[in-house]
Write a protein that holds these residues in place. Structure first.
Motif, PDB file in Angstrom:
ATOM      1  N   GLY A 170      37.374  29.680  27.975  1.00 14.84           N
ATOM      2  CA  GLY A 170      36.778  28.219  28.402  1.00 14.84           C
ATOM      3  C   GLY A 170      36.154  28.382  29.939  1.00 14.84           C
ATOM      4  N   GLY A 171      35.622  27.275  30.178  1.00  8.84           N
ATOM      5  CA  GLY A 171      34.889  27.198  31.545  1.00  8.84           C
ATOM      6  C   GLY A 171      35.634  27.862  32.797  1.00  8.84           C
ATOM      7  N   MET A 186      47.376  14.909  18.690  1.00 17.29           N
ATOM      8  CA  MET A 186      47.309  15.135  20.121  1.00 17.29           C
ATOM      9  C   MET A 186      45.684  15.034  20.620  1.00 17.29           C
ATOM     10  N   THR A 215      52.944  17.256  27.511  1.00 16.26           N
ATOM     11  CA  THR A 215      51.950  16.546  27.930  1.00 16.26           C
ATOM     12  C   THR A 215      51.088  17.116  29.276  1.00 16.26           C
ATOM     13  N   ASP A 216      50.035  16.703  29.538  1.00 19.18           N
ATOM     14  CA  ASP A 216      49.094  17.401  30.525  1.00 19.18           C
ATOM     15  C   ASP A 216      49.937  17.724  31.726  1.00 19.18           C
ATOM     16  N   SER A 228      44.491  14.688  24.401  1.00 20.90           N
ATOM     17  CA  SER A 228      44.717  15.881  24.829  1.00 20.90           C
ATOM     18  C   SER A 228      43.496  16.849  24.924  1.00 20.90           C
ATOM     19  N   LYS A 229      42.845  17.039  25.993  1.00 20.84           N
ATOM     20  CA  LYS A 229      41.449  17.810  25.673  1.00 20.84           C
ATOM     21  C   LYS A 229      41.828  19.284  25.788  1.00 20.84           C
ATOM     22  N   VAL A 230      42.923  19.730  25.582  1.00 15.21           N
ATOM     23  CA  VAL A 230      43.287  21.276  25.478  1.00 15.21           C
ATOM     24  C   VAL A 230      42.562  21.788  24.371  1.00 15.21           C
ATOM     25  N   THR A 262      42.691  29.875  27.820  1.00 15.46           N
ATOM     26  CA  THR A 262      42.313  28.628  28.674  1.00 15.46           C
ATOM     27  C   THR A 262      43.069  28.714  30.178  1.00 15.46           C
ATOM     28  N   ASP A 263      42.912  27.781  31.048  1.00 12.95           N
ATOM     29  CA  ASP A 263      43.651  27.810  32.317  1.00 12.95           C
ATOM     30  C   ASP A 263      45.145  27.520  32.254  1.00 12.95           C
ATOM     31  N   VAL A 264      45.461  26.985  31.343  1.00 17.05           N
ATOM     32  CA  VAL A 264      46.833  26.711  31.052  1.00 17.05           C
ATOM     33  C   VAL A 264      47.633  27.884  30.196  1.00 17.05           C
ATOM     34  N   ARG A 272      48.895  18.718  34.400  1.00 15.24           N
ATOM     35  CA  ARG A 272      48.263  18.247  35.684  1.00 15.24           C
ATOM     36  C   ARG A 272      49.015  16.934  36.051  1.00 15.24           C
ATOM     37  N   GLY A 297      49.311  27.406  27.442  1.00 16.94           N
ATOM     38  CA  GLY A 297      49.526  26.761  26.048  1.00 16.94           C
ATOM     39  C   GLY A 297      49.402  25.299  25.957  1.00 16.94           C
ATOM     40  N   VAL A 298      49.853  24.942  24.649  1.00 18.57           N
ATOM     41  CA  VAL A 298      49.955  23.394  24.584  1.00 18.57           C
ATOM     42  C   VAL A 298      51.309  23.019  25.319  1.00 18.57           C
ATOM     43  N   TYR A 299      51.294  21.877  26.072  1.00 14.60           N
ATOM     44  CA  TYR A 299      52.466  21.335  26.764  1.00 14.60           C
ATOM     45  C   TYR A 299      52.760  20.058  26.148  1.00 14.60           C
ATOM     46  N   LYS A 343      38.387  33.103  22.542  1.00 12.92           N
ATOM     47  CA  LYS A 343      37.615  31.788  23.029  1.00 12.92           C
ATOM     48  C   LYS A 343      38.085  31.642  24.650  1.00 12.92           C
TER      49      LYS A 343
HETATM   50  P1  ADP Z   1      38.604  24.981  28.922  1.00 13.06           P
HETATM   51  O1  ADP Z   1      37.609  25.025  29.884  1.00 13.06           O
HETATM   52  O2  ADP Z   1      39.676  26.411  28.801  1.00 13.06           O
HETATM   53  O3  ADP Z   1      38.254  24.493  27.453  1.00 13.06           O
HETATM   54  P2  ADP Z   1      39.914  22.556  29.177  1.00 13.06           P
HETATM   55  O4  ADP Z   1      39.720  22.137  30.493  1.00 13.06           O
HETATM   56  O5  ADP Z   1      38.863  21.949  28.133  1.00 13.06           O
HETATM   57  O6  ADP Z   1      39.780  24.011  29.241  1.00 13.06           O
HETATM   58  O7  ADP Z   1      41.435  22.191  28.468  1.00 13.06           O
HETATM   59  C1  ADP Z   1      42.474  22.931  29.324  1.00 13.06           C
HETATM   60  C2  ADP Z   1      43.091  21.637  29.957  1.00 13.06           C
HETATM   61  O8  ADP Z   1      43.693  20.745  29.123  1.00 13.06           O
HETATM   62  C3  ADP Z   1      44.310  22.067  30.814  1.00 13.06           C
HETATM   63  O9  ADP Z   1      43.747  22.236  32.230  1.00 13.06           O
HETATM   64  C4  ADP Z   1      45.182  20.801  30.997  1.00 13.06           C
HETATM   65  O10 ADP Z   1      44.833  19.956  32.242  1.00 13.06           O
HETATM   66  C5  ADP Z   1      44.672  19.896  29.895  1.00 13.06           C
HETATM   67  N1  ADP Z   1      45.450  19.382  29.083  1.00 13.06           N
HETATM   68  C6  ADP Z   1      45.746  18.098  28.567  1.00 13.06           C
HETATM   69  N2  ADP Z   1      46.741  17.931  27.860  1.00 13.06           N
HETATM   70  C7  ADP Z   1      47.288  19.048  27.739  1.00 13.06           C
HETATM   71  C8  ADP Z   1      48.260  19.579  27.094  1.00 13.06           C
HETATM   72  N3  ADP Z   1      49.213  18.803  26.296  1.00 13.06           N
HETATM   73  N4  ADP Z   1      48.811  20.963  27.019  1.00 13.06           N
HETATM   74  C9  ADP Z   1      48.113  21.760  27.755  1.00 13.06           C
HETATM   75  N5  ADP Z   1      46.952  21.369  28.641  1.00 13.06           N
HETATM   76  C10 ADP Z   1      46.551  19.964  28.412  1.00 13.06           C
END
Ligand code: ADP
Ligand code: ASP
Ligand code: MG
Length: 421
Positions: A9-10, A207, A185-186, A212-214, A177-179, A188, A181-183, A7
Motif C-alpha cells: 500500500g501507499g 467489514m 476495529t480500526d 473498514s478500509k483495510v 500494509t501499515d498495520v 487508530r 493485520g485485520v483488527y 501487494k
Molecule cells: P494501504 O495504503 O496499505 O492500502 P490503507 O490505509 O488503505 O492501507 O488501509 C490500512 C488502514 O486501514 C490502517 O492503517 C487502519 O487505520 C485502517 N483500518 C480500518 N479498519 C481496520 C481494521 N478493522 N483493521 C485494521 N486496519 C483497519
C-alpha cells in the motif's frame, strides 16, 4: 516453489527507504524459490495530490473534471511506484520488470474512476516469471475496450492484487500494509483493538462494505469468487525476518468457520462517514410511493443503502434513505427536480453529518440480544439512533457523526473485544 502475489500500500511505498525495504522483502521471497508478482500502490498522499491538482484546475469554472481525465492523472501515481520498485530490485541484483495496467492488459469496463476488472491476460506475466523475473504490475488501474486508461476506485490496488492472484491461480495473495493485520476495529480509533488471527470471508466482506478500509470491498469479492488465499500483514517489520514467520503472521481470510469463531459474539466493528441521509416528510402513504421516490434515484445510477418509512399518520408518512456522500448533491437534484412535485412531499431534508456504525460477526447467527446490548450501550452514552439495519451477520445504526468515535469505543468495550483472540 509457489507463485505468490504481494501487494504494498501507499505507506509501505511511501519513501525511497521504504521502497528499498519492499525490494529487500520481495528479493527474500524470490531467493526462497517463489515466482513473485508484486502490485504496489502510489506513494502515500500521491493520489490525493494528483486529484487535488485536477480540482484546482476546474475550481471556479462551474464544471467538474471529466472522469476520463481524472483517471489519466490518478493512474500516474502507480506508474511511478512500479518503475521505482523495479529499479530498487535491479539495484540489489534481482531481475525485475514493471507493467502498467494497459500493458498486461488488465481489462476493465469504462466506468471511469470506479471501473470493474473484466479480465486479466496472464501470458506476458507468465513468460517473465518463467524467465526468472519478478513482475511488478501497477495497482488501481486498467484499460477499457477502447484503450482508455481507467482506475478502480480509491483503495483499488487491493483489488488489482487479488484479481492478478486469481488470474494466475497464485498460491497466496499477501496484502502488506501499515498495520499487522485485520483488527477488531480500526486501531487508530481504538488503541485497545485486537488483531484477528483469522476472519471469515463473509465477515471481511461485511467489514469492507461497511467502511473498514483495510481492504477494498471488491478485493474481498474477488477473493471469495476465485477462492484466493488472502492474508493481510505488516510491511513495517524488518524485511529480513524469517520467511516462515512472516508467511504465517497477520490475518488470514478463511473460507471455513471454526468453533472459536462461532463462539465470539461479534468479530469486529466497522464505521464510516461516507453516507448522507435524505428525508422526505409527509409524503402520501399510498402504494407505489417508494418506487416514485427511489425509481428516479436508481435511474440516475445512484446506489441507495438504508431505507426507512415511518408509521403513517393521517395518510402521510416520512420516508428516509441514505446514499453515498459523493452522490448527495446529485440525489437532492433528482428529488428536487421531477420527484418533489409528483409525490407532493412537504419537505426534502438532507443531512450529510451522519455516521454508520456496524457490528459484524458470524457469531450473531447463534447469539441473541446483540442488538439490544448495542442499543443499551448507545443509550447510556446519550447517542440517538436515527436508522437501523440488520442482516444475518451485521447490525448497523446511523447516528450523528460527531458521536461516531465515542460509539465505536463504547461498543468495543461493551462487547469485550479487547479480549478477542
Ligand atoms: P494501504 O495504503 O496499505 O492500502 P490503507 O490505509 O488503505 O492501507 O488501509 C490500512 C488502514 O486501514 C490502517 O492503517 C487502519 O487505520 C485502517 N483500518 C480500518 N479498519 C481496520 C481494521 N478493522 N483493521 C485494521 N486496519 C483497519
Ligand atoms: N493509490 C490509490 C488510492 O490512493 C489506490 C490504492 O492505494 O489502493 O486510492
Ligand atoms: Mg488501501
Amino acid at each position: 516453489m509457489a507463485l505468490i502475489v504481494h501487494k504494498y500500500g501507499g505507506t509501505s511505498m511511501g519513501s525511497v527507504e521504504r521502497i528499498r525495504n519492499v525490494a529487500k522483502r520481495v528479493a527474500k521471497w524470490h531467493r526462497a524459490g517463489h515466482q513473485m508478482v508484486v502490485v504496489p500502490s502510489a506513494m502515500s498522499g500521491e493520489t490525493n495530490r494528483l486529484l487535488k491538482l485536477a480540482g484546482d484546475i476546474v475550481e471556479g469554472s462551474g464544471r467538474g473534471a471529466s472522469p476520463r481525465e481524472l483517471d489519466m492523472i490518478a493512474s500516474t501515481g502507480e506508474q511511478v511506484s512500479i518503475g521505482l520498485l523495479s529499479i530498487a530490485l535491479q539495484a540489489i541484483g534481482v531481475q525485475a520488470v514493471s507493467y502498467a495496467g494497459w500493458q498486461v492488459p488488465v481489462k476493465t469496463d469504462s466506468s471511469f474512476t470506479k471501473a470493474r476488472i473484466e479480465s486479466i491476460d496472464d501470458a506476458r506475466i507468465r513468460a517473465d516469471l518463467d524467465a526468472g523475473k519478478v513482475v511488478i504490475v501497477a495497482g488501481f488501474q486498467g484499460v477499457d475496450a477502447d484503450g482508455h486508461i481507467t482506475t478502480l476506485g480509491r483503495g483499488g490496488s487491493d483489488t488489482s492484487a487479488v484479481a492478478v492472484a486469481a488470474a494466475l491461480k497464485a498460491a497466496e495473495c499477501l496484502i502488506y500494509t501499515d498495520v499487522d493485520g485485520v483488527y477488531t476495529t480500526d486501531p487508530r480509533i481504538v488503541p485497545e483493538a485486537k488483531r484477528l488471527e483469522k476472519v471469515t470471508f463473509e465477515e471481511m466482506l461485511e467489514m469492507a462494505s461497511l467502511g473498514s478500509k483495510v481492504l477494498q470491498i471488491r478485493s474481498v469479492e474477488f477473493a471469495g469468487k476465485y477462492k484466493v488465499k488472502t492474508r493481510v500483514l505488516s510491511s513495517m517489520t524488518d524485511p529480513d525476518i524469517d520467511l516462515n514467520i512472516e508467511a504465517t503472521s497477520g490475518t488470514l481470510i478463511t473460507f471455513e468457520e471454526d468453533e472459536a469463531m462461532e463462539k465470539a459474539v461479534i468479530s469486529g466493528i466497522a464505521f464510516n462517514r461516507d453516507e448522507a441521509k435524505i428525508t422526505l416528510t409527509q409524503v402520501p402513504d399510498r402504494p407505489g410511493i417508494a418506487f416514485s421516490i427511489l425509481g428516479p434515484v436508481a435511474a440516475a445510477n445512484i446506489d441507495v443503502d438504508m431505507i426507512i418509512q415511518n408509521q403513517s399518520i393521517n395518510g402521510t408518512t416520512d420516508f428516509s434513505f441514505t446514499v453515498h456522500r459523493n452522490e448527495f448533491a446529485k440525489t437532492m437534484d433528482v428529488l428536487n427536480g421531477s420527484v418533489k412535485d409528483a409525490i407532493k412531499a412537504k419537505e426534502i431534508l438532507g443531512d450529510n453529518k451522519i455516521a454508520k456504525v456496524s457490528l459484524v460477526g458470524i457469531g450473531m447467527r447463534s447469539h441473541v440480544g446483540i442488538a439490544s446490548l448495542m442499543f443499551e450501550t448507545l443509550a447510556k452514552e446519550g447517542i440517538n439512533i436515527q436508522m437501523i439495519s440488520t442482516s444475518e451477520i451485521k447490525t448497523s445504526v446511523v447516528i450523528d457523526d460527531k458521536y461516531m468515535e465515542l460509539a465505536v469505543r463504547a461498543l468495543h468495550k461493551a462487547f469485550g473485544l479487547e479480549q478477542a483472540a
